[in-house]
Design a protein around this motif. Sequence first.
Motif, PDB file in Angstrom:
ATOM      1  N   LEU A  28      73.156  12.532  31.839  1.00 16.87           N
ATOM      2  CA  LEU A  28      73.260  11.454  32.817  1.00 16.87           C
ATOM      3  C   LEU A  28      73.028  10.106  32.156  1.00 16.87           C
ATOM      4  CD1 LEU A  28      73.380  10.635  35.900  1.00 16.87           C
ATOM      5  CD2 LEU A  28      70.888  10.729  35.794  1.00 16.87           C
ATOM      6  N   ASP A  29      72.050  10.028  31.292  1.00 10.00           N
ATOM      7  CA  ASP A  29      71.741   8.772  30.615  1.00 10.00           C
ATOM      8  C   ASP A  29      72.867   8.344  29.682  1.00 10.00           C
ATOM      9  OD1 ASP A  29      70.188   6.553  29.723  1.00 10.00           O
ATOM     10  OD2 ASP A  29      69.635   7.723  27.950  1.00 10.00           O
ATOM     11  N   VAL A  30      73.364   9.277  28.895  1.00 10.94           N
ATOM     12  CA  VAL A  30      74.383   8.935  27.900  1.00 10.94           C
ATOM     13  C   VAL A  30      75.718   8.589  28.546  1.00 10.94           C
ATOM     14  CG1 VAL A  30      75.766   9.905  26.014  1.00 10.94           C
ATOM     15  CG2 VAL A  30      73.299  10.216  26.037  1.00 10.94           C
ATOM     16  N   PHE A  31      76.160   9.391  29.509  1.00 10.70           N
ATOM     17  CA  PHE A  31      77.507   9.216  30.031  1.00 10.70           C
ATOM     18  C   PHE A  31      77.595   8.371  31.302  1.00 10.70           C
ATOM     19  CE2 PHE A  31      77.943  13.155  27.550  1.00 10.70           C
ATOM     20  CZ  PHE A  31      78.899  12.688  26.665  1.00 10.70           C
ATOM     21  N   TYR A  32      76.508   8.184  32.019  1.00  8.62           N
ATOM     22  CA  TYR A  32      76.592   7.422  33.265  1.00  8.62           C
ATOM     23  C   TYR A  32      75.803   6.114  33.191  1.00  8.62           C
ATOM     24  CZ  TYR A  32      76.270   6.193  38.178  1.00  8.62           C
ATOM     25  OH  TYR A  32      76.326   5.520  39.362  1.00  8.62           O
ATOM     26  N   LEU A  33      74.515   6.225  32.867  1.00  7.68           N
ATOM     27  CA  LEU A  33      73.676   5.024  32.892  1.00  7.68           C
ATOM     28  C   LEU A  33      74.022   4.051  31.780  1.00  7.68           C
ATOM     29  CD1 LEU A  33      70.276   6.649  33.834  1.00  7.68           C
ATOM     30  CD2 LEU A  33      71.899   5.487  35.328  1.00  7.68           C
ATOM     31  N   ASP A  34      74.313   4.548  30.576  1.00 12.92           N
ATOM     32  CA  ASP A  34      74.711   3.651  29.497  1.00 12.92           C
ATOM     33  C   ASP A  34      76.036   2.975  29.803  1.00 12.92           C
ATOM     34  OD1 ASP A  34      72.488   4.024  27.988  1.00 12.92           O
ATOM     35  OD2 ASP A  34      73.414   5.344  26.505  1.00 12.92           O
ATOM     36  N   ALA A  35      76.958   3.699  30.412  1.00  6.39           N
ATOM     37  CA  ALA A  35      78.254   3.114  30.760  1.00  6.39           C
ATOM     38  C   ALA A  35      78.099   2.017  31.811  1.00  6.39           C
ATOM     39  CB  ALA A  35      79.198   4.201  31.263  1.00  6.39           C
ATOM     40  N   ARG A  36      77.152   2.164  32.725  1.00 10.03           N
ATOM     41  CA  ARG A  36      76.933   1.123  33.742  1.00 10.03           C
ATOM     42  C   ARG A  36      76.189  -0.065  33.153  1.00 10.03           C
ATOM     43  NH1 ARG A  36      76.332   2.713  39.697  1.00 10.03           N
ATOM     44  NH2 ARG A  36      75.362   0.696  39.583  1.00 10.03           N
ATOM     45  N   ALA A  37      75.245   0.194  32.241  1.00 10.31           N
ATOM     46  CA  ALA A  37      74.466  -0.905  31.666  1.00 10.31           C
ATOM     47  C   ALA A  37      75.281  -1.686  30.641  1.00 10.31           C
ATOM     48  CB  ALA A  37      73.201  -0.360  31.018  1.00 10.31           C
ATOM     49  N   TYR A  38      76.134  -1.004  29.912  1.00  6.88           N
ATOM     50  CA  TYR A  38      76.939  -1.647  28.866  1.00  6.88           C
ATOM     51  C   TYR A  38      78.411  -1.314  29.103  1.00  6.88           C
ATOM     52  CZ  TYR A  38      72.335  -1.564  26.758  1.00  6.88           C
ATOM     53  OH  TYR A  38      71.003  -1.687  26.543  1.00  6.88           O
ATOM     54  N   PRO A  39      79.068  -2.039  30.016  1.00  5.27           N
ATOM     55  CA  PRO A  39      80.485  -1.756  30.270  1.00  5.27           C
ATOM     56  C   PRO A  39      81.326  -1.974  29.010  1.00  5.27           C
ATOM     57  CG  PRO A  39      79.594  -3.250  31.918  1.00  5.27           C
ATOM     58  CD  PRO A  39      78.553  -3.078  30.867  1.00  5.27           C
ATOM     59  N   ILE A  40      82.454  -1.309  28.947  1.00  3.78           N
ATOM     60  CA  ILE A  40      83.296  -1.355  27.751  1.00  3.78           C
ATOM     61  C   ILE A  40      83.781  -2.773  27.463  1.00  3.78           C
ATOM     62  CG2 ILE A  40      85.547  -0.625  26.840  1.00  3.78           C
ATOM     63  CD1 ILE A  40      85.021   2.096  27.978  1.00  3.78           C
ATOM     64  N   GLU A  41      84.055  -3.561  28.496  1.00  4.21           N
ATOM     65  CA  GLU A  41      84.567  -4.908  28.239  1.00  4.21           C
ATOM     66  C   GLU A  41      83.517  -5.819  27.597  1.00  4.21           C
ATOM     67  OE1 GLU A  41      83.351  -4.542  32.557  1.00  4.21           O
ATOM     68  OE2 GLU A  41      84.822  -3.517  31.335  1.00  4.21           O
ATOM     69  N   ASN A  42      82.218  -5.485  27.712  1.00  8.05           N
ATOM     70  CA  ASN A  42      81.175  -6.309  27.110  1.00  8.05           C
ATOM     71  C   ASN A  42      80.751  -5.801  25.734  1.00  8.05           C
ATOM     72  OD1 ASN A  42      81.158  -7.919  29.338  1.00  8.05           O
ATOM     73  ND2 ASN A  42      79.420  -6.900  30.300  1.00  8.05           N
ATOM     74  N   ARG A  43      81.251  -4.679  25.308  1.00  7.58           N
ATOM     75  CA  ARG A  43      80.868  -4.139  24.003  1.00  7.58           C
ATOM     76  C   ARG A  43      81.688  -4.804  22.912  1.00  7.58           C
ATOM     77  NH1 ARG A  43      80.622   2.295  25.357  1.00  7.58           N
ATOM     78  NH2 ARG A  43      79.205   2.105  27.103  1.00  7.58           N
ATOM     79  N   ASN A  44      81.060  -5.071  21.781  1.00  5.86           N
ATOM     80  CA  ASN A  44      81.733  -5.705  20.657  1.00  5.86           C
ATOM     81  C   ASN A  44      82.016  -4.634  19.617  1.00  5.86           C
ATOM     82  OD1 ASN A  44      82.750  -7.326  18.718  1.00  5.86           O
ATOM     83  ND2 ASN A  44      80.922  -8.584  18.446  1.00  5.86           N
ATOM     84  N   PHE A  45      83.239  -4.103  19.625  1.00  3.49           N
ATOM     85  CA  PHE A  45      83.589  -3.025  18.704  1.00  3.49           C
ATOM     86  C   PHE A  45      83.958  -3.533  17.322  1.00  3.49           C
ATOM     87  CE2 PHE A  45      84.398  -1.028  22.835  1.00  3.49           C
ATOM     88  CZ  PHE A  45      83.599   0.090  22.691  1.00  3.49           C
ATOM     89  N   THR A  46      84.153  -4.843  17.161  1.00  4.62           N
ATOM     90  CA  THR A  46      84.532  -5.377  15.854  1.00  4.62           C
ATOM     91  C   THR A  46      83.320  -5.747  15.020  1.00  4.62           C
ATOM     92  OG1 THR A  46      84.694  -7.599  16.762  1.00  4.62           O
ATOM     93  CG2 THR A  46      86.699  -6.256  16.762  1.00  4.62           C
ATOM     94  N   GLU A  47      82.152  -5.716  15.595  1.00  4.39           N
ATOM     95  CA  GLU A  47      80.945  -6.086  14.876  1.00  4.39           C
ATOM     96  C   GLU A  47      80.641  -5.057  13.797  1.00  4.39           C
ATOM     97  OE1 GLU A  47      76.237  -6.788  15.849  1.00  4.39           O
ATOM     98  OE2 GLU A  47      77.692  -6.848  17.451  1.00  4.39           O
ATOM     99  N   ASP A  48      80.119  -5.547  12.689  1.00  2.00           N
ATOM    100  CA  ASP A  48      79.765  -4.667  11.577  1.00  2.00           C
ATOM    101  C   ASP A  48      78.619  -3.762  12.008  1.00  2.00           C
ATOM    102  OD1 ASP A  48      79.395  -3.485   9.146  1.00  2.00           O
ATOM    103  OD2 ASP A  48      78.424  -5.211   8.206  1.00  2.00           O
ATOM    104  N   PRO A  49      78.778  -2.415  11.932  1.00  2.00           N
ATOM    105  CA  PRO A  49      77.716  -1.522  12.404  1.00  2.00           C
ATOM    106  C   PRO A  49      76.427  -1.641  11.609  1.00  2.00           C
ATOM    107  CG  PRO A  49      79.534  -0.271  11.426  1.00  2.00           C
ATOM    108  CD  PRO A  49      79.946  -1.701  11.479  1.00  2.00           C
ATOM    109  N   LEU A  50      76.509  -2.035  10.311  1.00  2.00           N
ATOM    110  CA  LEU A  50      75.285  -2.201   9.527  1.00  2.00           C
ATOM    111  C   LEU A  50      74.486  -3.399  10.013  1.00  2.00           C
ATOM    112  CD1 LEU A  50      76.501  -1.400   5.909  1.00  2.00           C
ATOM    113  CD2 LEU A  50      75.098   0.004   7.402  1.00  2.00           C
TER     114      LEU A  50
END
Length: 128
Positions: A94-116
């Motif tokens: 529930l936390d990984v697939f539902y609550l994280d998705a609501r707290a951090y929507p895909i449009e607000n995630r920065n996928f181009t940022e360097d993971p390091l």
Amino acid sequence: EPGTAVSGAGLDLAALLASGRLLQTLILHQDDETDRLLASQLQGCGGCAPKPLRDLRALYDYLGSELAYYFGWASYYTRLLWLPALLGALLTLLDVFYLDARAYPIENRNFTEDPLRAASGAAGVAAF
């Protein structure tokens, strides 16, 4: 008697073994019985089902009351832990697939940022 063969602590081990007193005094495991007990302990539903009384009685006859009580308690305790384990797994999903998705929507995630840089929080990370 002076004519008897003794060894170790002055015991005639051959006579003790022949009389059966050695098996009564020392705990010596018998392979066929231990194999049967091991097979009965390993069968089952991974702790979901209660341990049959015949298996506990066989343990009691072979190992004594304290170890039979231990294995009975361990079986009971394992069954009790199934519910919290399943509840914890469900809450994690529930936390990984539902609550994280609501707290951090895909449009607000920065996928181009360097993971390091994102993991370390530092402004600059040395390139490898």
